[in-house]
Design a protein around this motif. Structure first.
Motif, short mmCIF file in Angstrom:
data_model
loop_
_atom_site.label_atom_id
_atom_site.label_comp_id
_atom_site.label_asym_id
_atom_site.label_seq_id
_atom_site.Cartn_x
_atom_site.Cartn_y
_atom_site.Cartn_z
N UNK A 18 -4.01 -0.45 -3.83
CA UNK A 18 -3.57 -1.64 -4.56
C UNK A 18 -4.73 -1.98 -5.50
N UNK A 19 -4.48 -1.87 -6.81
CA UNK A 19 -5.57 -2.01 -7.78
C UNK A 19 -5.84 -3.47 -8.15
N UNK A 20 -7.08 -3.73 -8.48
CA UNK A 20 -7.51 -5.09 -8.78
C UNK A 20 -8.19 -5.13 -10.13
N UNK A 24 -12.71 -6.42 -10.19
CA UNK A 24 -13.11 -6.11 -8.81
C UNK A 24 -14.23 -6.99 -8.27
N UNK A 26 -13.85 -9.89 -5.44
CA UNK A 26 -14.42 -9.69 -4.12
C UNK A 26 -15.37 -10.82 -3.74
N UNK A 84 0.83 -1.21 0.00
CA UNK A 84 0.00 0.00 0.00
C UNK A 84 0.86 1.26 0.00
N UNK A 101 -12.37 -1.38 0.14
CA UNK A 101 -12.72 -1.97 -1.17
C UNK A 101 -14.14 -1.56 -1.58
N UNK A 153 -16.53 0.16 -7.45
CA UNK A 153 -16.63 -0.66 -6.24
C UNK A 153 -15.69 -1.86 -6.29
N UNK A 154 -14.98 -2.10 -5.22
CA UNK A 154 -14.07 -3.25 -5.03
C UNK A 154 -12.84 -3.21 -5.93
N UNK A 155 -12.58 -2.05 -6.54
CA UNK A 155 -11.47 -2.02 -7.50
C UNK A 155 -10.11 -1.80 -6.85
N UNK A 156 -10.08 -1.51 -5.56
CA UNK A 156 -8.78 -1.37 -4.91
C UNK A 156 -8.88 -1.61 -3.42
N UNK A 157 -7.72 -1.84 -2.82
CA UNK A 157 -7.62 -1.93 -1.36
C UNK A 157 -6.65 -0.85 -0.91
N UNK A 158 -7.07 -0.08 0.05
CA UNK A 158 -6.20 0.94 0.64
C UNK A 158 -6.77 1.26 2.01
N UNK A 159 -6.21 0.64 3.02
CA UNK A 159 -6.83 0.74 4.35
C UNK A 159 -6.78 2.16 4.89
N UNK A 194 -10.10 -3.61 5.24
CA UNK A 194 -9.95 -4.00 3.84
C UNK A 194 -11.31 -3.96 3.14
N UNK A 195 -12.32 -4.55 3.81
CA UNK A 195 -13.67 -4.59 3.22
C UNK A 195 -14.20 -3.18 3.01
N UNK A 202 -1.64 4.16 -0.26
CA UNK A 202 -1.92 4.12 -1.69
C UNK A 202 -2.84 2.93 -2.00
#
Lengths: 652, 182
Positions: A208-210, A213, A217, A105, B33, B39-45, B29-30, A206
């Motif tokens: 982290x792209x997925x 999505x 999920x 991140x 995201x 929606x749900x396209x990234x994680x950044x706490x 995380x949830x 930052x």
């Protein structure tokens, strides 16, 4: 746009004080995934053979698994790799917890350290802001204080700090790198100390792209609940209070004495109370529904946590009970000593004292009781004082340095690496191969996918097979169906089973999965969380690349062969691949060598255990083959092991 | 409406059982995201509207949510001892507080606020609660009576009231009486 990975390595030259943001080639990620795979590539490309591990030219790499920082549950392990001082081979240690995902991140897939700082420093990372800061005021500080002081200095309580203790600073081979409740133990700690890096603090804000999505999920949300509900995964030792297995079957002291009737119901009850009377809670790692760490508050000790077999090592090495482990572990951990090799080394030293190879003079001021002796020695070892300076090198190196017959007491190491203290009767061929050939050094880093024992009841056996989705090929189910006696399986089954076991660990270590939800957990109950069928889907949804089982399997083979080639270049040959002589009471040298040959052949390796040119080229490792030929490790004309004249001669 | 015929509304709340928190940050995380775009396209706490305040040595594991923005810096710096553990007041306070940088978007600096994962169609429970397999987060919906709003004054009433305020009731009455005769 890069998905699942950030696409950047943080390269720090500690000698020059330079900090570089280096974009990586996505093709390399697709080939080696991440974690130990990419580390092996970096070490192969950049650390020339013959480099002293304590030279500035050695690298120390903190390498994120590809899926770390994504919503994939249980993917959080960062591989810490270097060329290890203890045996000159690739050092590989895994750290769960938060460090890896936080690093991702912050925008970094991995940290690559080279050179050597002029004096003790720590590295502070906040996204793109990276500083090498003075750490001389932290010299000699324990793990906890170091992390606390750095967070205070950075005014960031949300930073995660990976640090070494005095043991690491003094380049003890037993030193570990800790971050929160997680630890990269052995082989890597001394190199961090040698580079004079006290700690690395990381904070990331930052994205982290997925790539996909919604699909990712949905799959992860379901998996999290499945992992939670699955009793066969996670660390059983965190909750199963009947620990008769380790205490009755593993060897105590310097891997010496089995106490087959040690465990009893009253003892179990006493220990259960000991634990729950002092346990604050159980904690987990990043995004994992299993809580494998027991957090203990012991009188007069700072609260600490432990997991797995770390619960047993100190009291089994000293013939004490659980209370001794609770008494010593928080202090040993704070000194930065690994709880696996340290107690074994102490037990080894005390045996040498008893045998007269070491004398009282070597231990000035040492208390007479065994508990006092352990405390005395961890302190000496962490600070490399007196005899501690020698013992800090671990059993194998210490035995060499002491001489006078001490080598005979070094009876539980492979490749100079302390092993689980198991001494058994009859050879188990698959286990022989794993202990002999593993380059992650410990059996627990190799075993795990195929069950340890056959199921005799035919109905239960069929039931097991029906639920066994993890099998990569139905031939494994067929072998399991025919399997009746532990040590009896056809040779081709043995090598394939070891290969599969190994495959899962290599995939875990490059993707970031914890063995407890994956590679280590198929052996009991068969229903592991991750396997070669769901891993490719997760990779596809996280990265956007088309992935399937075959492609994944090839990544394993590529990484496995690259690690092997790297170690071959550092001197690893067939003669190194020997379990301790007393590991099994009954040995058959000829049969063992035959097994080894068969295994090498299956892997596409030479009789000496080196990947052939064809094997390397098939996996897109032509540059490795070329390098090995240039360095005289291969001629390029070798056949695989069974086709070697030496194997044929033996057969005749 | 409840049985008394009084007006009610549904209040959504997330209760926390700190004893059950294992510090895995699954909630963070949830949340991040779910609120990512798309929606749900990234994680950044750091973008999460929930965070776990963690300190293993003091055995403090408290997930706090981004509540309403506090209007002013508070004076509360009390310390509390619960179950032998010492907490400072900030450990529990969910407010997006001017004196602490919790719950600010890392890029824009704007305060973040928990919206209970409102979406169409509505979720069964907020994402963080769903992700918390340890049961530390408990979703609650409760009905709360809505206080009857005071009746709104019409335009003329407002006008008259202000006239009365300015000139006094008597003068206004007299004036109305006189004008009406003209």
């Amino acid at each position: 746009m890069r998905y699942a990975e950030t696409g950047f390595n943080l390269e720090i030259d500690l000698t020059r004080g330079s900090i570089d943001k280096v974009e990586t080639d996505p093709k390399e990620t697709a080939s080696y995934l991440g974690g130990n795979g990419i580390s092996a590539k970096l070490l192969f490309d950049r650390v020339p053979p013959g480099t002293d591990p304590f030279s500035p030219d050695n690298l120390l790499i903190f390498s994120n698994g590809l899926l770390n920082g994504t919503p994939v549950p249980g993917a959080n392990r960062v591989a810490v790799n270097t060329m290890a001082p203890v045996n000159g081979l690739m050092g590989h240690s895994l750290m769960g917890g938060m460090f890896g995902p936080e690093l991702k991140m912050a925008g970094w897939d991995r940290i690559v350290l080279r050179g050597k700082a002029p004096d003790l420093v720590y590295i502070a990372i906040h996204n793109d802001r990276v500083e090498i800061r003075d750490a001389t005021h932290l010299r000699g500080k324990g793990m906890y204080d170091t992390a606390r002081l750095i967070k205070e200095e950075l005014k960031d309580n949300r930073a995660w700090v990976a640090t070494i203790g005095p043991a690491g600073e003094n380049r003890s081979y037993l030193a570990s790198i800790d971050c929160g409740n997680s630890s990269a133990a052995r082989t890597v700690g001394p190199v961090m100390g040698d580079k004079r890096v006290k700690a690395i603090a990381v904070r990331g804000t930052r994205d982290v792209y997925l790539a996909h999505p919604k699909e990712l999920w949905e799959m992860c949300s379901r998996l999290r609940k499945e992992l939670d509900a699955n009793p066969n995964i996670g660390d059983w030792m965190a909750t199963d209070e009947d620990d008769s297995f380790h205490h009755n079957n593993f060897s105590w002291g310097n891997a010496r004495i089995r106490r087959k009737t040690f465990w009893s119901a009253t003892l179990g009850e006493r220990w259960r109370n000991l634990k729950y009377d002092h346990m604050s809670r159980q904690t987990g790692c990043w995004n994992c529904p299993k809580a494998c760490h027991n957090v203990i508050k012991w009188p007069n000790r700072r609260r600490f946590s432990y997991k797995c077999y770390g619960k047993d090592t100190y009291h089994m090495a000293s013939f004490q009970e659980l209370d001794f482990t609770y008494e010593i572990l928080p202090i040993a951990q704070d000194l930065g000593l690994d709880s696996y090799s340290t107690p074994q080394t102490i037990a080894f030293a005390l045996e040498l004292l008893e045998a007269g190879i070491l004398t009282e003079k070597d231990f000035p001021g040492m208390p007479s009781d065994v508990r006092g002796r352990f405390f005395y020695l961890i302190d000496k070892m962490a600070h490399r004082e007196g005899i501690g300076d020698i013992l800090a090198d671990g059993v194998s190196m210490a035995a060499e340095r002491i001489g006078k017959g001490a080598e005979k007491f070094d009876h539980n190491t492979v490749k100079k690496f302390e092993q689980l203290p198991i001494k058994l009767g009859k050879l188990n061929p698959a286990y022989f191969l794993m202990i002999a050939t593993g380059e992650d050094m410990a059996i627990t880093q190799i075993e795990g996918s195929f069950p340890q024992d056959p199921i005799t009841d035919p109905e239960m056996k069929e039931e097991f097979i029906k639920k066994w989705v993890a099998v990569p090929d139905k031939k494994f189910a067929e072998w399991f169906r025919q399997w009746e006696k532990r040590d009896q399986l056809p040779a081709d089954a043995m090598v394939a089973i070891v290969d599969w076991n190994e495959c899962m660990h290599y995939l875990d270590d490059s993707l970031g999965f914890c063995g407890f939800v994956s590679s280590f957990r198929g052996q009991f109950g068969g229903t592991t969380g991750y396997h070669v069928w769901n891993m490719p889907q997760l990779i596809t949804h996280a990265t956007g690349w088309e992935f399937d089982k075959d492609r994944l399997w090839e990544c394993f083979q590529r990484n496995r062969n690259l690690v092997r080639a790297l170690n071959n270049r550092a001197g690893l040959r067939r003669s190194w691949e020997r379990p301790p002589e007393d590991h099994w009471a009954v040995r058959d040298e000829e049969y063992e060598q035959e097994l080894l040959t068969q295994y090498y052949d299956f892997k596409g390796w030479t009789f000496d255990g080196i990947p052939t040119r064809e094997t390397l080229e098939r996996l897109g490792l032509g540059y490795v083959a070329e390098n090995l030929i240039k360095g005289g490790v291969l001629t390029g004309n070798e056949a695989t092991a069974l086709n070697d004249a030496r194997a044929k001669k033996k057969k005749q | 409406m409840n049985s008394d015929g009084k007006k009610t509304r549904i209040v959504k709340d997330i209760k926390v059982d700190t004893k059950k928190c294992a510090g895995c940050r699954g909630c963070e995380i949830a949340c991040s995201a779910f609120h990512a775009v798309p929606k749900f396209s990234s994680v950044n706490t750091a973008r999460s509207r929930i965070m776990v305040v963690m300190d293993e040595v003091r055995d403090i594991f408290v997930p706090i949510r981004a509540g309403d923005h506090a209007l002013a810096e508070c004076n509360g710096r009390n310390r509390y001892v619960i179950d032998g553990k010492e907490y400072d007041e900030c450990t529990f306070c969910p407010a997006s507080c001017p004196s602490r940088d919790a719950f600010k978007d890392p890029d824009s600096g704007f305060p973040l606020k928990c919206d209970m994962c409102e979406s169409v169609p509505p979720l069964e429970k907020p994402m963080c609660v769903d992700a918390c397999t340890f049961g530390a987060l408990i979703y609650e919906e409760r009905e709360e009576a809505v206080e009857a709003e005071p009746k709104k004054l019409g335009e003329m009433e407002v006008g008259l009231k202000s006239l009365i305020k300015k000139y006094g009731l008597k003068k206004v009455m007299d004036t109305i009486a006189r004008v009406s005769k003209e």
